[in-house]
Design a protein around this motif. Sequence first.
Motif, PDB file in Angstrom:
ATOM      1  N   PRO A  63     -12.619   5.597  -1.346  1.00  0.00           N
ATOM      2  CA  PRO A  63     -13.459   6.800  -1.266  1.00  0.00           C
ATOM      3  C   PRO A  63     -12.966   7.807  -0.230  1.00  0.00           C
ATOM      4  O   PRO A  63     -13.067   9.024  -0.445  1.00  0.00           O
ATOM      5  CB  PRO A  63     -14.837   6.231  -0.878  1.00  0.00           C
ATOM      6  CG  PRO A  63     -14.818   4.826  -1.392  1.00  0.00           C
ATOM      7  CD  PRO A  63     -13.420   4.364  -1.202  1.00  0.00           C
ATOM      8  N   LEU A  64     -12.423   7.315   0.886  1.00  0.00           N
ATOM      9  CA  LEU A  64     -11.892   8.231   1.893  1.00  0.00           C
ATOM     10  C   LEU A  64     -10.627   8.919   1.399  1.00  0.00           C
ATOM     11  O   LEU A  64     -10.378  10.083   1.724  1.00  0.00           O
ATOM     12  CB  LEU A  64     -11.592   7.464   3.189  1.00  0.00           C
ATOM     13  CG  LEU A  64     -12.808   7.086   4.031  1.00  0.00           C
ATOM     14  CD1 LEU A  64     -12.390   6.190   5.191  1.00  0.00           C
ATOM     15  CD2 LEU A  64     -13.502   8.343   4.561  1.00  0.00           C
ATOM     16  N   ALA A  65      -9.840   8.208   0.600  1.00  0.00           N
ATOM     17  CA  ALA A  65      -8.638   8.828   0.041  1.00  0.00           C
ATOM     18  C   ALA A  65      -9.021   9.979  -0.887  1.00  0.00           C
ATOM     19  O   ALA A  65      -8.384  11.050  -0.868  1.00  0.00           O
ATOM     20  CB  ALA A  65      -7.821   7.779  -0.711  1.00  0.00           C
ATOM     21  N   VAL A  66     -10.046   9.779  -1.683  1.00  0.00           N
ATOM     22  CA  VAL A  66     -10.510  10.845  -2.583  1.00  0.00           C
ATOM     23  C   VAL A  66     -11.019  12.033  -1.775  1.00  0.00           C
ATOM     24  O   VAL A  66     -10.737  13.196  -2.095  1.00  0.00           O
ATOM     25  CB  VAL A  66     -11.613  10.313  -3.519  1.00  0.00           C
ATOM     26  CG1 VAL A  66     -12.199  11.440  -4.362  1.00  0.00           C
ATOM     27  CG2 VAL A  66     -11.059   9.208  -4.407  1.00  0.00           C
ATOM     28  N   ARG A  67     -11.731  11.736  -0.698  1.00  0.00           N
ATOM     29  CA  ARG A  67     -12.297  12.805   0.132  1.00  0.00           C
ATOM     30  C   ARG A  67     -11.198  13.635   0.797  1.00  0.00           C
ATOM     31  O   ARG A  67     -11.350  14.858   0.950  1.00  0.00           O
ATOM     32  CB  ARG A  67     -13.207  12.189   1.188  1.00  0.00           C
ATOM     33  CG  ARG A  67     -13.826  13.203   2.136  1.00  0.00           C
ATOM     34  CD  ARG A  67     -14.722  12.521   3.144  1.00  0.00           C
ATOM     35  NE  ARG A  67     -15.283  13.466   4.082  1.00  0.00           N
ATOM     36  CZ  ARG A  67     -16.060  13.115   5.104  1.00  0.00           C
ATOM     37  NH1 ARG A  67     -16.378  11.834   5.292  1.00  0.00           N
ATOM     38  NH2 ARG A  67     -16.540  14.037   5.926  1.00  0.00           N
ATOM     39  N   HIS A  68     -10.111  12.992   1.184  1.00  0.00           N
ATOM     40  CA  HIS A  68      -9.033  13.684   1.896  1.00  0.00           C
ATOM     41  C   HIS A  68      -7.812  13.884   0.999  1.00  0.00           C
ATOM     42  O   HIS A  68      -6.677  13.824   1.477  1.00  0.00           O
ATOM     43  CB  HIS A  68      -8.640  12.889   3.143  1.00  0.00           C
ATOM     44  CG  HIS A  68      -9.736  12.754   4.149  1.00  0.00           C
ATOM     45  ND1 HIS A  68     -10.157  13.796   4.950  1.00  0.00           N
ATOM     46  CD2 HIS A  68     -10.518  11.690   4.475  1.00  0.00           C
ATOM     47  CE1 HIS A  68     -11.142  13.381   5.741  1.00  0.00           C
ATOM     48  NE2 HIS A  68     -11.372  12.116   5.469  1.00  0.00           N
ATOM     49  N   ARG A  69      -8.039  14.148  -0.276  1.00  0.00           N
ATOM     50  CA  ARG A  69      -6.923  14.265  -1.222  1.00  0.00           C
ATOM     51  C   ARG A  69      -6.022  15.456  -0.914  1.00  0.00           C
ATOM     52  O   ARG A  69      -4.871  15.499  -1.371  1.00  0.00           O
ATOM     53  CB  ARG A  69      -7.455  14.366  -2.643  1.00  0.00           C
ATOM     54  CG  ARG A  69      -8.461  15.475  -2.889  1.00  0.00           C
ATOM     55  CD  ARG A  69      -9.066  15.368  -4.277  1.00  0.00           C
ATOM     56  NE  ARG A  69     -10.101  16.357  -4.530  1.00  0.00           N
ATOM     57  CZ  ARG A  69     -11.381  16.199  -4.171  1.00  0.00           C
ATOM     58  NH1 ARG A  69     -11.759  15.105  -3.552  1.00  0.00           N
ATOM     59  NH2 ARG A  69     -12.262  17.142  -4.433  1.00  0.00           N
ATOM     60  N   ALA A  70      -6.505  16.401  -0.098  1.00  0.00           N
ATOM     61  CA  ALA A  70      -5.655  17.544   0.259  1.00  0.00           C
ATOM     62  C   ALA A  70      -4.442  17.100   1.074  1.00  0.00           C
ATOM     63  O   ALA A  70      -3.425  17.802   1.127  1.00  0.00           O
ATOM     64  CB  ALA A  70      -6.460  18.570   1.044  1.00  0.00           C
ATOM     65  N   GLY A  77       5.045  13.445   3.408  1.00  0.00           N
ATOM     66  CA  GLY A  77       6.006  12.641   4.148  1.00  0.00           C
ATOM     67  C   GLY A  77       5.335  11.696   5.129  1.00  0.00           C
ATOM     68  O   GLY A  77       5.728  10.527   5.262  1.00  0.00           O
ATOM     69  N   LEU A  78       4.315  12.193   5.807  1.00  0.00           N
ATOM     70  CA  LEU A  78       3.568  11.365   6.753  1.00  0.00           C
ATOM     71  C   LEU A  78       2.899  10.198   6.037  1.00  0.00           C
ATOM     72  O   LEU A  78       2.957   9.051   6.503  1.00  0.00           O
ATOM     73  CB  LEU A  78       2.512  12.215   7.470  1.00  0.00           C
ATOM     74  CG  LEU A  78       1.503  11.467   8.343  1.00  0.00           C
ATOM     75  CD1 LEU A  78       2.203  10.737   9.484  1.00  0.00           C
ATOM     76  CD2 LEU A  78       0.446  12.429   8.886  1.00  0.00           C
ATOM     77  N   ALA A  80       3.695   8.834   3.117  1.00  0.00           N
ATOM     78  CA  ALA A  80       4.689   7.887   2.602  1.00  0.00           C
ATOM     79  C   ALA A  80       5.258   7.030   3.728  1.00  0.00           C
ATOM     80  O   ALA A  80       5.406   5.807   3.597  1.00  0.00           O
ATOM     81  CB  ALA A  80       5.808   8.644   1.896  1.00  0.00           C
ATOM     82  N   GLY A  81       5.576   7.654   4.850  1.00  0.00           N
ATOM     83  CA  GLY A  81       6.118   6.910   5.982  1.00  0.00           C
ATOM     84  C   GLY A  81       5.130   5.914   6.545  1.00  0.00           C
ATOM     85  O   GLY A  81       5.496   4.769   6.861  1.00  0.00           O
ATOM     86  N   PHE A  82       3.869   6.318   6.644  1.00  0.00           N
ATOM     87  CA  PHE A  82       2.852   5.415   7.172  1.00  0.00           C
ATOM     88  C   PHE A  82       2.671   4.215   6.249  1.00  0.00           C
ATOM     89  O   PHE A  82       2.534   3.077   6.700  1.00  0.00           O
ATOM     90  CB  PHE A  82       1.525   6.164   7.329  1.00  0.00           C
ATOM     91  CG  PHE A  82       0.533   5.464   8.218  1.00  0.00           C
ATOM     92  CD1 PHE A  82       0.535   5.669   9.581  1.00  0.00           C
ATOM     93  CD2 PHE A  82      -0.407   4.600   7.681  1.00  0.00           C
ATOM     94  CE1 PHE A  82      -0.373   5.017  10.410  1.00  0.00           C
ATOM     95  CE2 PHE A  82      -1.314   3.944   8.491  1.00  0.00           C
ATOM     96  CZ  PHE A  82      -1.302   4.157   9.864  1.00  0.00           C
ATOM     97  N   GLY A  83       2.676   4.485   4.947  1.00  0.00           N
ATOM     98  CA  GLY A  83       2.506   3.385   3.998  1.00  0.00           C
ATOM     99  C   GLY A  83       3.677   2.421   3.995  1.00  0.00           C
ATOM    100  O   GLY A  83       3.492   1.202   3.957  1.00  0.00           O
ATOM    101  N   GLY A 193      -7.985   9.610   6.661  1.00  0.00           N
ATOM    102  CA  GLY A 193      -7.281   9.939   5.430  1.00  0.00           C
ATOM    103  C   GLY A 193      -5.859   9.392   5.445  1.00  0.00           C
ATOM    104  O   GLY A 193      -5.368   8.894   4.421  1.00  0.00           O
ATOM    105  N   VAL A 194      -5.200   9.478   6.599  1.00  0.00           N
ATOM    106  CA  VAL A 194      -3.844   8.934   6.719  1.00  0.00           C
ATOM    107  C   VAL A 194      -3.839   7.431   6.471  1.00  0.00           C
ATOM    108  O   VAL A 194      -2.976   6.901   5.760  1.00  0.00           O
ATOM    109  CB  VAL A 194      -3.264   9.256   8.114  1.00  0.00           C
ATOM    110  CG1 VAL A 194      -1.924   8.545   8.312  1.00  0.00           C
ATOM    111  CG2 VAL A 194      -3.098  10.757   8.292  1.00  0.00           C
ATOM    112  N   ILE A 195      -4.815   6.734   7.051  1.00  0.00           N
ATOM    113  CA  ILE A 195      -4.907   5.285   6.853  1.00  0.00           C
ATOM    114  C   ILE A 195      -5.146   4.963   5.387  1.00  0.00           C
ATOM    115  O   ILE A 195      -4.513   4.068   4.807  1.00  0.00           O
ATOM    116  CB  ILE A 195      -6.032   4.689   7.714  1.00  0.00           C
ATOM    117  CG1 ILE A 195      -5.716   4.859   9.188  1.00  0.00           C
ATOM    118  CG2 ILE A 195      -6.241   3.213   7.380  1.00  0.00           C
ATOM    119  CD1 ILE A 195      -6.878   4.527  10.094  1.00  0.00           C
TER     120      ILE A 195
END
Length: 334
Positions: A63-70, A77-78, A80-83, A193-195
Amino acid sequence: MPVHTSDSARGRRGRGAGIGLALASAVAFGGSGVAAKPLIEAGLDPLHVVWLRVAGAALVMLPLAVRHRALLRRRPGLLAGFGLLAVAGVQACYFAAISRIPVGVALLVEYLAPALVLGWVRFVQRRPVTRAAALGVVLAVGGLACVVEVWSGLGFDALGLLLALGAACCQVGYFVLSDQGSDAGDEAPDPLGVIAYGLLVGAAVLTVVARPWSMDWSVLTHSVPMDGTPVAAALLLAWIVLIATVLAYVTGIVAVRRLSPQVAGVVACLEAVIATVLAWVLLGEHLSAPQIIGGVVVLVGAFIAQSSTPAKGLPDPVASGGPERELSSRGTAT
């Protein structure tokens, strides 16, 4: 000067909250290996345990990913690198390492990350570092020699050690990426959102690597022994997903943005202590006296390298709060 008093009080409250978050993150991260090792010893592949951990946490954070989809458009890049590094890389290497060497040893080896960064900056980039930081590196490396008991020759599991070193290398990416944008004010990417997207990217990568369709799912329906005591495998998995991943990452990355690198680094060192104590109590993994002494030296070296002040006259040396300051704070991961 009521405004100054109010600002000071808010600063103290924010600092206290940051320390509390960093401590919670250290405890949560520290318990991940203790909960995962019984599952691995019961027959699950380390990569399958990592996939369960990351995929489960990704579902919780969806749900947080959907909220911060921007963020997908603004900071691809951030994300992808974090993941790849902070999620998939650290966890896969760490879980694979603890399948071969004790939990405490694997985590102590991870704490070579500050030494690895400083060595790269000093000898590859040829940038100055403080004397205290260099001393911390020497102590950390010397302590590691005691932890792995180098005098015993090749008796120590070399592959397990290499995997733990791989986790340390990936942890460097966690340090860097956790602090990205912390000075950008309102333009800083939302840490939650990054997490969330980091977990989704990590889950996607691990799905290809781990191939979970070949996993023995029946292990999760039974109890597994934890130092002789049967514990429900599903309960251990819930702990790994909700506490050791979701809570650990959320509190960790928020703590990185609230605290100074020095304070966050000191609190983060507790993770290795917590993991070692938990492994001792719950898994019966007893370390020898030289290993315990070496572990203390590793932590002292990491602390010195993280909290050193700038050397006089040096142009913004590493470990002095310059561009690499984020490397000295653990959001902790692990």
